[in-house]
Write a protein that holds these residues in place. Sequence first.
Motif: not given
Lengths: 299, 277
Positions: A117-119, A121, A123, A126, A227, A229-230, A233-234, A237, A250, A253-254, B120, B208, B210, B226, B229, B233, B244
């Motif tokens: 779930g981390s940013v 991962v 990245i 991607q 739900l 999201f992360t 989003y990443i 971008r 999600s 919505l954001y 949400d 984690d 974000f 988080s 990082l 980008l 990165m």
Amino acid sequence: MKKLRENEHITGYVFSAPFILGFLIFTLYPILSSLYYSFTNYNLMEAPRWLGLANYERMFMEDAKIAKSFQVTFTYVFASVPLRLIFALFVAMILNASTRAVGLYRSAFYLPSLIGGSVAVAIMWQQIFGDKGLVNSFLSLIGIPSSTSWIGNPSTALWTLVALSIWQFGSSMIIFLAGLKNIPRDYYEAASVDGANAVSRFFKITIPLLSPIILFNLTLQTISAFLTFTPAYIISRGEGGPLDQTLLYSLYLYRKAFSHFEMGYASAMAWIMLLIVGIFTALIFKSSTAWVHYESKGD
Amino acid sequence: MTKSGRFTYHILVGLLALGMTYPILWLVASSLKPNNEIFATAYSLIPSRLEFANYVTGWQGFAGTTFATFFKNSFIIVIISTIGAVISSALVAYGLARTRFFGQKFWFACMMVTMMLPHDVIIVPQYVMFAKFGWLSTFKPLIVPHFFGAPFFIFLMMQFIRTIPRELDEAAKIDGCSKYGIFFRIVVPLIVPALITCSIFSFYWRWDDFINPLIYLNNPEKYPVSLALKLFLDGESLNNWGGMFAMATLSLLPVVIVFFIFQKYIVEGISTTGLKG
């Protein structure tokens, strides 16, 4: 005696006070105000202006993007949840067959879901599916040169997110593994003696006995998939591109709430999301009477 | 299994495990490759030479804010909110599991509903509320709500407390222990494994997290790792792939270390409650 009982009421409330206060301030009040905002036009700068059902009408009548977002989200949920569970069960059964080194394998399979779930991962993902990334590099190594970015290509972008979700089957696998260990070995032995082959043992013993755990996993994973999201989003971008192909609900919505500051509309979206998640949870539970098998503890 | 069967089994499962972990190994390997080599030989896990400079250039961060600041911010947010969540959840769990009071069932139902509630739904109104409190651009929205009990943890601890024999409470009561005394002297020592499990999961989820920092923080000096990082980008530093990858690897390190130290608690936590790791 009476005094003692009163004391216990007070003690109960003293211990429960953090939750009760938190529930009223950080959950109940926001939920009620969200319901109110969903009927208004609210941009944070001016006071909310009453619109009636206009936000909801706009969602279903005018907003073409939200239709796209629904389509993308449903595709994502219906592809990733079953595949993730099938993988989880498959690998759990493989690991259950061995007695040695299970701990090591279990860690290796669990690691992706631990950090998934981390940013970091997202990245990594991607870059793996980028035009010069790991996937294309491997493909050219085996003689299928490819220079298009899987992330930038509208027909594959969403599937990179599905792949990321399936890759994180580890936590479901651990739950299945615990469930498999609880199935007595003599059930299988008895079935073998009666001439049942591996396939019918799987469908007649494993699946029915695991069905409560499958139900549990299916419910939790479906809710959390809706739900997501992360990673969306990443990988896109923050845009949901290309061509809105990764515009998960999600994320949309954001964007409505925090890029366009349409708080009223975003609140209406949130309520529709709550409704959809609620309907799906109810459907899963309703269907469960047909396929979930509860062992009666009595006999 | 026969000996050759076992051999084939371990080869196949080992290959599957390698395939699963390959992306992570690739991330680590890429963080040690020279910048021009990362995508030139993307399939390879072995750098031509170890390039630790990526860690130096990555650490420098953005516009004068280094990763020392980002890591410090992450640790402040994660540690304080974890302490708050675990202590408050333990209190509530005891209150709901072991005292009988008016409205107890009602509050338990509220907790279960909160546990199921998609985040949400409250993200927009919470933002509006915290904006009115003047909490934007501070750590408060990321920390304070956790001091009011986390439903998942309350539920997990209640399961634990229910396994403690009531006779222990009764005995302590006869010895003159109040409910508070019972909680601190008997219940807390017995639910230490649950406290550890909850602390670990809280650590993971907060580390984690974000979307909340993304919404509430807009000054890079306040960013946790988080969110920092993501800056790799955005625009200008787009070419520092090595940096990165290096910082992405570092950001995973605390999570992986905690996993290997507390593996037992994590596996038990997932198996018994279905907490998502």
